[in-house]
Design a protein around this motif. Structure first.
Motif, mmCIF file in Angstrom:
data_model
loop_
_atom_site.group_PDB
_atom_site.id
_atom_site.type_symbol
_atom_site.label_atom_id
_atom_site.label_comp_id
_atom_site.label_asym_id
_atom_site.label_seq_id
_atom_site.Cartn_x
_atom_site.Cartn_y
_atom_site.Cartn_z
ATOM 1 N N ASP A 83 -10.865 9.493 5.008
ATOM 2 C CA ASP A 83 -9.610 9.813 5.271
ATOM 3 C C ASP A 83 -9.184 11.254 5.304
ATOM 4 N N ARG A 87 0.862 -1.233 0.177
ATOM 5 C CA ARG A 87 -0.088 -0.201 -0.040
ATOM 6 C C ARG A 87 0.775 1.218 -0.063
ATOM 7 N N VAL A 121 1.483 5.306 0.505
ATOM 8 C CA VAL A 121 1.080 6.111 1.038
ATOM 9 C C VAL A 121 1.409 7.626 0.600
#
Lengths: 134, 120
Positions: B79, A47, A49
């Protein structure tokens, strides 16, 4: 970076960040069916970021990839005694990859990439018009 | 060359408008680039306020930074990102049309003056 951030620097940051995201999703899909003997060795999804990269001189913000991390997911334990990688119990550990989620991730990423390319080409056309004064 | 901050120069209001449209284009492109950044807050320039400040003598940087606002999201995501691609595309398109309009006014002004100079 010298000088203030231009539209092209901004778009480059965004495009390469989306590319990292697409590559990570492709790696996850490619490893969707890989198995391992122990739980620790099993593949875990990647993943990336993202973080905002603010340029105080021009007030615009681009994107940077702060890192690519392993997702904290529990591998799936499957009982397959005939598997060459099976442990003493006859179990193997499959990668916890959600194929649907990875496909959605890839679609989302490619839409955002297209969006940025579209915006950049409009901006570039306007810059050229201004330069040529046509 | 006239001062772009004045409303009475060769290009009228459009010199200042073009400058601000350019700054706004960069800001909205930044929003589009940050569509997947967690916690990123979309920003935009209140164009009318920025133009008013610019015409009353503020510098280009000062006028844009004073008129920069955070966008109110229709539905914020988990988010903390407030970029909504539809909204940003619309704002970018609207701004591009405004930029083209100002540019056309400037171009026709240049053509007028050029014709007058040539005496055709």
């Amino acid at each position: 970076m010298a000088g203030p951030m231009t539209l092209f620097d901004l778009a480059r940051g965004g495009l390469s960040a989306q590319l990292v995201r697409m590559n990570a999703a492709a790696s996850n899909l490619a490893n969707a069916s890989s198995v391992a003997t122990t739980e620790a060795d099993a593949y875990r999804p990647l993943r990336p970021v993202f973080a905002e990269q603010l340029d105080t001189k021009s007030g615009t913000s681009s994107v940077k990839v702060t890192g690519v991390y392993r997702q904290q997911a529990t591998p799936v334990r499957r009982h397959e005694p005939g598997h060459p990688l099976a442990d003493a119990n006859g179990d193997v550990f499959a990668a916890p990859v959600d194929e649907n989620a990875e496909m959605v991730e890839m679609l989302d990423s490619s839409r955002q990439y297209q969006n940025l390319v579209e915006a950049l080409s409009t901006a570039k056309q306007l810059m050229l018009d201004t330069m040529r004064m046509k | 060359m006239s001062d772009p901050a004045s409303n009475t120069g060769l290009f009228g209001i459009h010199a200042a408008a073009l400058q601000l449209r350019g700054a706004r284009m960069g800001l909205i492109a930044g929003n589009i680039a940050n569509a997947a950044t967690p916690g990123y807050k979309a920003r935009d320039i209140d164009f009318a306020a920025a133009l008013k400040a610019r015409l009353s003598g503020a510098g280009a940087d000062q006028a844009t930074s004073a008129a920069t606002r955070y966008r109110a999201p229709v539905m914020s995501s988990l988010d903390g990102n407030t970029v909504e691609l539809g909204t940003e595309q619309l704002a970018f398109g609207e701004n591009a049309v405004g930029y083209s309009a100002s540019l056309s006014f400037i171009q026709s002004r240049v053509a007028t003056v050029t014709r007058a100079l040539k005496g055709e």
